[in-house]
Design a protein around this motif. Sequence first.
Motif, PDB file in Angstrom:
ATOM      1  N   LEU A 253       0.929  -1.087  -0.107  1.00  0.00           N
ATOM      2  CA  LEU A 253      -0.036  -0.149   0.203  1.00  0.00           C
ATOM      3  C   LEU A 253       1.022   1.089  -0.037  1.00  0.00           C
ATOM      4  O   LEU A 253       1.797   1.342   0.939  1.00  0.00           O
ATOM      5  CB  LEU A 253      -0.889  -0.031   1.316  1.00  0.00           C
ATOM      6  N   GLY A 254       0.626   2.127  -0.753  1.00  0.00           N
ATOM      7  CA  GLY A 254       1.591   3.366  -1.083  1.00  0.00           C
ATOM      8  C   GLY A 254       0.734   4.445  -0.384  1.00  0.00           C
ATOM      9  O   GLY A 254      -0.490   4.391   0.194  1.00  0.00           O
ATOM     10  N   VAL A 255       1.544   5.700  -0.075  1.00  0.00           N
ATOM     11  CA  VAL A 255       1.089   7.005   0.386  1.00  0.00           C
ATOM     12  C   VAL A 255       0.782   8.001  -0.665  1.00  0.00           C
ATOM     13  O   VAL A 255       1.604   8.111  -1.487  1.00  0.00           O
ATOM     14  CB  VAL A 255       1.901   7.320   1.522  1.00  0.00           C
ATOM     15  N   ARG A 256      -0.253   8.685  -0.462  1.00  0.00           N
ATOM     16  CA  ARG A 256      -0.631   9.472  -1.702  1.00  0.00           C
ATOM     17  C   ARG A 256       0.017  10.851  -1.311  1.00  0.00           C
ATOM     18  O   ARG A 256       0.305  11.594  -2.331  1.00  0.00           O
ATOM     19  CB  ARG A 256      -2.333   9.635  -1.831  1.00  0.00           C
ATOM     20  N   GLY A 257       0.076  11.405   0.093  1.00  0.00           N
ATOM     21  CA  GLY A 257       0.440  12.595   0.363  1.00  0.00           C
ATOM     22  C   GLY A 257       0.748  12.748   1.820  1.00  0.00           C
ATOM     23  O   GLY A 257      -0.040  12.069   2.705  1.00  0.00           O
TER      24      GLY A 257
END
Lengths: 339, 339
Positions: A253-257
Amino acid sequence: MAGDSTANDRPDAEDRFVFFGGKGGVGKTTVSSAYATRCAAAGLDTLLVSTDPAHSTADVFDQPLGDDPRPVDGRENLWAMEIDPDAEVEAHMNRIRRSLSDQVSPAIVNEIDRQIELAHRTPGAHEAALFDRFVDVMRSREEYDRVVFDTSPTGGTLRLLSLPELLESWIDRLVRKRTESIDLYEKAAIGERQATSVDEDPIVARLRERKENFEFAGRVLREDAAFFFVLNPDELSIRETERAIADLAEHDLGVRGLVVNRLTPAPDDHEDGRGARYLRARRETERERLATIRSTFDAPVVATIESRVEEIRGEHLDAVADALDVDAAAAAASDARSG
Amino acid sequence: MAGDSTANDRPDAEDRFVFFGGKGGVGKTTVSSAYATRCAAAGLDTLLVSTDPAHSTADVFDQPLGDDPRPVDGRENLWAMEIDPDAEVEAHMNRIRRSLSDQVSPAIVNEIDRQIELAHRTPGAHEAALFDRFVDVMRSREEYDRVVFDTSPTGGTLRLLSLPELLESWIDRLVRKRTESIDLYEKAAIGERQATSVDEDPIVARLRERKENFEFAGRVLREDAAFFFVLNPDELSIRETERAIADLAEHDLGVRGLVVNRLTPAPDDHEDGRGARYLRARRETERERLATIRSTFDAPVVATIESRVEEIRGEHLDAVADALDVDAAAAAASDARSG
């Protein structure tokens, strides 16, 4: 329940679920309330899901909220609900108790009760119960364009996402054993009674349900969700955000901001004295920390928000909402996808 | 290792162990370093035990610290050590692994390894391993007049204090079973081999050791220790302190005093403008929170410390040490005892 805005005037609604993570006290409630307000103002039917036990979301909108979505007064397209984590743990316990008591002999129900209570006093129980409730909300809220959570699954909860494979092998084994014993039963049967089908077995059914829940959650979180982190310009907050992002990365899972909250405001240019010197020196330190944040993290800083003395409600909320650079975040997201 | 000061010039050293609790980021390292400095300056041989993984205690004293006590440069009567929580968890795992591998067949050692690793990834493991180490320090540091910890046992760890009774009943049962089987063995024995005495049984010995450790810890914490909490003037910090104090109370442990850290400094009287207004409004809010703190908690506020821009080292540390009203804390303690 859906509002009356048309589909045409809406921005890209591809991420139905948006999570704002971060440690207690960094300002997640303010930021997620502002973000939800902004989404609603842009024409998206938006549901804000709060898990803060202090009901601070109700304070932000100055109206009582409950366990089910209620329209927010004076804000078109916006609904909000508050999940009480303690009540969730209690309800979770009762669900397990009920589903088990159908399946075991009454003689051991008391012992099971004791075990369930013990298990729910462990630190992870709280998170697990909340996550179950998140999955409920994610499943049932198809009518909203966007659902905003004021918290994010962390270490222990994310581990639940790898449960489906484990559960799958349990279920397989269980189904095999049950099928064998039913075969034996049928061979021995005189035809008077029908053997229970494996598909109706309550334990298999419960495991299948759990497995599907976690699978659904994993799919939705990977394909249909965006994660933001709120942090403050101090070293502890930076370290904790690094850890939380690493936890997400472990589960693809990645982080958008990132939203950097509680920056020290500037004194006026003419100001001079102990107070102004203090504020300027703090701002200098925070500038360095912001540089560290920008160089440490891959995710972009989508907003920097200064501390205010006034509580953030009404027009102050709109000011914070304006500060959120949501378009940049969306661009970063499509970059990440095409990249 | 003890210093050369005489017993005469020392204040009352009745509390050998002093703990500074509070959430991450409230300033426990600063406050416990200042307190230890103050004790040492008053002539007490003082050991400061830090558990901060970021080595911030080493930063405060501007010298490297290690896992064993080292004298602090330029500070008479003061020693400091840093316990690395991750290394502790690792060491704890290895100790359990070793002690178990002596007692079980090699065939299941791998399975046990897996189980131990899983258990140590649970949230409570960290705390439990640290607590074990605290007990070590408490047992072996009789040469110091005062040992200052920059953290305090919390919920999960405190529950370990109620383990002795539970362990006692396990040990009793185990000893009974073992005695029976040894009796049988002796009746069946032909006299060639001596039966193992129950007292030498490695599992019984291990349980006894654990039980004694927890008993010792409970006794020392109740009779020979003082707990302080560090908090910041915000609502979250106040709520968390209430919870932590309730946890201590559940185990008959009282709180000696509160240190309110990170208060906003005042601008000069002549200052006027956005910055000065911001600082004054914040100070007004914090004044109300301080009033709340004083009325909410039974324990006295023994220090209020303003934020500074400079890092707290050298003379700044002495200034913070001077702000700690330790005598008032001692008076409150004897009140609580006689009351």
